[in-house]
Design a protein around this motif. Structure first.
Motif: not given
Length: 200
Positions: A27, A66-68, A91-92, A94-95, A98, A100, A105, A108
């Protein structure tokens, strides 16, 4: 003249068959958000590789925000384009920002790693943390995804790559979320030993 041309062709074929690809799927932390791309940690890693591992080329497939789930949607195309020897997954964050599900996570990231391994690539997982204001339970569940996956899938992981950066004002951009250009070398030092272990 023909012998010379033949020698050049053989040389180029040899280079194309020995060149190896490292893909960074990430990301904004890996996309050098807010700084020059050439100052980002991915570019610095490419520079270090020239010293001892010049047969490797780094392909940065990182997208800010970007997200997972986004990474999972992209991984097949990335693997097809680059046929990497190593996939670094960053990655992660942004998850988490948010709110999530950590379970989502984990699923993914696991699927990304499985697909990378199925394509004969080695996998390196870069772990992230989120700010404590999200609550102790959630932040711990979020971070624990990385060591859990490392154990379950037998892939190495790098502990929080902003460990020595996130709380140092001089190393962060004004938004308090993204490392500045001074922090990039610190990030490289966190990642480098783990990457070298995969290249040996």
């Amino acid at each position: 003249m023909l012998k010379f041309v033949f020698a050049v062709v053989i040389s180029l074929v040899s280079l194309s068959t020995t060149a190896k690809s490292i893909v960074v799927l990430g990301d904004s932390i890996s996309a050098a958000y807010g700084i020059e791309v050439g100052q980002g940690w991915v570019a610095l890693v490419q520079g270090k590789l020239q010293e001892k591992y010049s047969d490797y080329t780094v392909n940065n497939e990182s997208i800010s925000g970007d997200t997972s789930a986004g990474g999972l949607a992209r991984i097949d195309g990335v693997l097809s384009r680059h046929k990497p020897s190593v996939v670094i997954i960053e990655l992660g964050a942004n998850d988490g920002l948010r709110g999530l599900s950590p379970a989502e996570l984990k699923n993914n990231l696991a699927e990304i790693a499985r697909r990378a391994k199925k394509s004969d690539a080695k996998v390196l997982l870069l772990s992230m943390r989120i700010p404590p204001n999200y609550g102790k339970r959630y932040t711990e569940m979020f971070y624990n995804v990385y060591p859990q996956l490392s154990k379950e899938l037998s892939v190495p992981y790098v502990p929080f790559i902003l460990e020595d950066v996130a709380l140092v004002k001089q190393l962060m951009q004004q938004d308090g979320l993204h490392p500045n250009e001074k922090a990039q070398a610190v990030i490289v030092e966190k990642i480098w030993p783990h990457l070298v272990n995969l290249l040996k």
